[in-house]
Design an enzyme around this catalytic site. Sequence first.
Site, PDB file in Angstrom:
ATOM      1  N   ASN A  48       0.767  -1.059   0.058  1.00 35.23           N
ATOM      2  CA  ASN A  48       0.038  -0.055  -0.042  1.00 35.23           C
ATOM      3  C   ASN A  48       0.954   1.226  -0.002  1.00 35.23           C
ATOM      4  O   ASN A  48       1.507   1.411   1.111  1.00 35.23           O
ATOM      5  CB  ASN A  48      -0.860   0.001   1.496  1.00 35.23           C
ATOM      6  CG  ASN A  48      -1.981   0.913   1.416  1.00 35.23           C
ATOM      7  OD1 ASN A  48      -1.889   1.644   0.237  1.00 35.23           O
ATOM      8  ND2 ASN A  48      -2.703   1.026   2.271  1.00 35.23           N
ATOM      9  N   ARG A  72      -2.566  -2.033  -3.523  1.00 36.30           N
ATOM     10  CA  ARG A  72      -3.832  -1.467  -3.195  1.00 36.30           C
ATOM     11  C   ARG A  72      -3.717   0.049  -4.158  1.00 36.30           C
ATOM     12  O   ARG A  72      -2.886   0.823  -3.947  1.00 36.30           O
ATOM     13  CB  ARG A  72      -3.995  -1.224  -1.939  1.00 36.30           C
ATOM     14  CG  ARG A  72      -5.216  -0.098  -1.642  1.00 36.30           C
ATOM     15  CD  ARG A  72      -5.231   0.319   0.093  1.00 36.30           C
ATOM     16  NE  ARG A  72      -6.426   1.030  -0.024  1.00 36.30           N
ATOM     17  CZ  ARG A  72      -6.633   1.969   0.630  1.00 36.30           C
ATOM     18  NH1 ARG A  72      -5.698   2.580   1.539  1.00 36.30           N
ATOM     19  NH2 ARG A  72      -7.622   2.776   0.810  1.00 36.30           N
ATOM     20  N   HIS A 127     -12.839   2.516  -0.180  1.00 42.42           N
ATOM     21  CA  HIS A 127     -12.618   1.719   0.816  1.00 42.42           C
ATOM     22  C   HIS A 127     -13.435   0.131   0.415  1.00 42.42           C
ATOM     23  O   HIS A 127     -13.918  -0.188   1.455  1.00 42.42           O
ATOM     24  CB  HIS A 127     -13.392   2.361   2.177  1.00 42.42           C
ATOM     25  CG  HIS A 127     -12.623   3.164   2.805  1.00 42.42           C
ATOM     26  ND1 HIS A 127     -12.968   4.066   3.255  1.00 42.42           N
ATOM     27  CD2 HIS A 127     -11.190   3.391   2.782  1.00 42.42           C
ATOM     28  CE1 HIS A 127     -12.108   5.152   3.846  1.00 42.42           C
ATOM     29  NE2 HIS A 127     -10.815   4.566   3.595  1.00 42.42           N
ATOM     30  N   ARG A 171      -9.951  15.262   6.231  1.00 39.18           N
ATOM     31  CA  ARG A 171     -10.630  15.706   5.159  1.00 39.18           C
ATOM     32  C   ARG A 171     -12.048  16.013   5.556  1.00 39.18           C
ATOM     33  O   ARG A 171     -12.588  15.313   6.498  1.00 39.18           O
ATOM     34  CB  ARG A 171     -10.905  14.314   4.309  1.00 39.18           C
ATOM     35  CG  ARG A 171     -10.080  14.159   3.388  1.00 39.18           C
ATOM     36  CD  ARG A 171      -9.947  12.871   2.445  1.00 39.18           C
ATOM     37  NE  ARG A 171      -9.078  11.656   3.125  1.00 39.18           N
ATOM     38  CZ  ARG A 171      -9.096  10.309   2.599  1.00 39.18           C
ATOM     39  NH1 ARG A 171     -10.171  10.136   2.007  1.00 39.18           N
ATOM     40  NH2 ARG A 171      -8.250   9.586   3.207  1.00 39.18           N
ATOM     41  N   GLU A 184      -7.703  -5.419   4.957  1.00 41.23           N
ATOM     42  CA  GLU A 184      -7.763  -5.138   3.525  1.00 41.23           C
ATOM     43  C   GLU A 184      -6.768  -6.043   2.858  1.00 41.23           C
ATOM     44  O   GLU A 184      -6.907  -6.625   1.677  1.00 41.23           O
ATOM     45  CB  GLU A 184      -7.591  -3.645   3.259  1.00 41.23           C
ATOM     46  CG  GLU A 184      -8.721  -3.050   3.783  1.00 41.23           C
ATOM     47  CD  GLU A 184      -8.575  -1.368   3.941  1.00 41.23           C
ATOM     48  OE1 GLU A 184      -8.027  -1.020   4.854  1.00 41.23           O
ATOM     49  OE2 GLU A 184      -9.034  -0.504   2.954  1.00 41.23           O
TER      50      GLU A 184
END
Length: 397
Positions: free
Chosen positions: A11, A92, A181, A242, A385
């Site tokens: 990632n 990813r 996601h 964010r 993940e």
Amino acid sequence: MSSTRTVLVLNSGSSSVKFQLIEPDTGTSVAHGIVERIGDANSTAKLTLGEQELQRDGTIADHEAALRTAFELFREGGGELSDYGLVAVGHRVVHGGRDLYRPTVVDDSVLTAITDLAPMAPLHNPPAALGIEVAQRIMPGLPHVAVFDTAFFHDLPEAAASYAIDRNVAEQWKIRRYGFHGTSHQYVSQQAAVFLGVPLEGLNQIVLHLGNGASASAIVGGRPVDTSMGLTPMEGLVMGTRSGDVDPGLVMYLWRTAQMSVEDIETMLNRKSGVLGLGGKIDFRELHKQIAAGDTDAQLAYDVYIHRLRKYIGAYLALLGTTNVLTFTAGVGENDGAVRRDALSGMAPLGIELDEHLNDSPARGPRIISAERSPTTVLVIPTNEELAIARACIDVL
Ligand code: ADP
């Protein structure tokens, strides 16, 4: 040493690379680690291999050096990649656009497509492309597979995927709600069914992925019917840095009146907003300490975060009609009992009732936290993940 096959999952961020060597068949993590502050004078590389914690500090100039350092630490810990039956490298990738959604073996054209999507995920796709390029150079003999965060939401119903804007503009510029996601929402919703021992097909679910990035999804029978992130990973819930939802008019106002550049506005909304922007802290453990010390900015940050979360839960309860399962996951969702309590308080008339004792328990792993009489079962399920990406690699190969 294991004779089973492994996948290396990467990632890659702009200044960090997270990696994990994982056995997709058993779910066992052989080693995992992170290289942080790449390009800085005080970079660090950390690797956990079995019981060992290895670390190296000092300048790590670029992503290639980061990967090489990770391999060196692995060898330092006594590991030799060739002993672990490495069959693929999984990457990813945040944005796959309209065309890339299945896990895809990366060739030059796929890499170009990922790079070309940078305007839609400026913080995420360029470092992912760089990470793939570097890993391909270091490990040329292995298939490199891109797994997209947008994939799970590829078939979102048109009503949920479309913005109500001029459709010619939307068509020309490929504007739609892509969702992000996805790997986590898919994995967690599947695990919820496995954990409860019921068929996925029969469940209406809400998944709340609350990490530094945060998103919600509504899922019917394993297929998403809505999600909170949109064209970019900025829409929806309040996040660590964010803003989540804002009036789009805000962008024009700042551009025209405050004379902020597009880059300044983007940086403000992506990196200086959310919980950090309001409360000065990004980590919920610190935010709670500030609140306990009487910091009213931290309190407002928390209140706005919870308010937005409750709005989305309410919206998804209405979309689903009946909600069988609601699941919290990721750093905040898995660990912060106060957030879970405040997100769901007063919702007994809507069919959601927590068991305070279960919610406050420091247990880890998949667990039920709702009261027995609660029509909606509330779960905490740790996301993974990396495992989902490793398994996606095996599927495509
Ligand atoms: P990312 O989106 O970077 O993968 P994570 O899912 O790892 O993020 O979530 C990281 C966040 O989780 C931290 O910034 C912090 O706010 C929160 N977090 C982690 N551990 C705890 C904890 N024990 N209590 C409350 N919040 C936590």
